[in-house]
Design a protein around this motif. Structure first.
Motif, mmCIF file in Angstrom:
data_model
loop_
_atom_site.group_PDB
_atom_site.id
_atom_site.type_symbol
_atom_site.label_atom_id
_atom_site.label_comp_id
_atom_site.label_asym_id
_atom_site.label_seq_id
_atom_site.Cartn_x
_atom_site.Cartn_y
_atom_site.Cartn_z
ATOM 1 N N GLY A 1 -11.420 7.866 6.706
ATOM 2 C CA GLY A 1 -11.524 6.500 7.191
ATOM 3 C C GLY A 1 -10.674 5.589 6.319
ATOM 4 O O GLY A 1 -9.540 5.922 5.975
ATOM 5 N N PRO A 2 -11.251 4.468 5.884
ATOM 6 C CA PRO A 2 -10.474 3.532 5.070
ATOM 7 C C PRO A 2 -10.465 3.884 3.584
ATOM 8 O O PRO A 2 -9.887 3.152 2.784
ATOM 9 N N TYR A 3 -11.087 4.974 3.200
ATOM 10 C CA TYR A 3 -11.252 5.298 1.783
ATOM 11 C C TYR A 3 -10.381 6.458 1.314
ATOM 12 O O TYR A 3 -9.974 7.304 2.098
ATOM 13 N N GLU B 1 0.845 -1.195 0.000
ATOM 14 C CA GLU B 1 0.000 0.000 0.000
ATOM 15 C C GLU B 1 0.880 1.245 0.000
ATOM 16 O O GLU B 1 1.863 1.321 0.725
ATOM 17 N N GLU C 1 0.672 5.512 0.291
ATOM 18 C CA GLU C 1 -0.175 6.663 0.614
ATOM 19 C C GLU C 1 -0.232 7.573 -0.605
ATOM 20 O O GLU C 1 0.791 8.041 -1.096
ATOM 21 N N HIS D 1 -8.296 11.648 2.364
ATOM 22 C CA HIS D 1 -8.524 10.306 2.893
ATOM 23 C C HIS D 1 -9.536 10.427 4.015
ATOM 24 O O HIS D 1 -9.407 11.302 4.876
ATOM 25 N N ASP E 1 -15.860 7.900 -2.949
ATOM 26 C CA ASP E 1 -14.937 7.153 -2.100
ATOM 27 C C ASP E 1 -14.491 5.907 -2.844
ATOM 28 O O ASP E 1 -15.300 5.222 -3.474
ATOM 29 N N ALA F 1 -11.810 2.343 -2.553
ATOM 30 C CA ALA F 1 -10.962 1.492 -1.724
ATOM 31 C C ALA F 1 -9.517 1.647 -2.188
ATOM 32 O O ALA F 1 -9.235 1.497 -3.377
ATOM 33 N N PRO F 2 -8.596 1.966 -1.290
ATOM 34 C CA PRO F 2 -7.204 2.184 -1.679
ATOM 35 C C PRO F 2 -6.584 1.016 -2.451
ATOM 36 O O PRO F 2 -5.757 1.233 -3.332
#
Length: 79
Positions: free
Chosen positions: A30-32, A5, A7, A28, A45, A47-48
C-alpha cells in the motif's frame, strides 16, 4: 526522503526518521515501505516520506549492531 520521492529497492539499508531506527527494505505494501531491523526480527511499516537512504555513518552503525547480535547469539545470548 524529503522533496522528491524515490522508490526504495528491496534490500536497501535505510533510516526510518520517525522511529530513529535502521532497517532493510523488504517491500512495499500500500502506501508504506516495509522494513526489517538490521539485527533481524519483526518488520514494521514506515511512511516513505520519513525514510531516507542510509549514510556512511548509518552503515557503520548497522554493521556494529549486526555484529553485536551475531556475537551475542553465538555466546548464548550474553551481550
Amino acid at each position: 526522503m524529503t522533496g522528491e520521492e524515490v522508490e526504495l529497492p528491496a534490500g536497501a539499508l535505510v533510516h526510518d526518521t520517525e522511529r530513529d531506527e535502521l532497517g532493510y527494505v523488504m517491500g512495499h505494501e500500500g502506501p508504506y515501505v516495509q522494513l526489517r531491523p538490521v539485527t533481524g526480527g519483526r518488520e514494521w511499516d514506515a511512511a516513505p516520506a520519513l525514510v531516507r537512504l542510509a549514510t556512511t555513518e548509518d552503515r557503520l552503525t548497522a554493521m556494529q549492531e549486526r555484529n553485536r547480535a551475531v556475537n551475542s547469539e553465538s555466546s548464548g545470548g550474553i551481550l
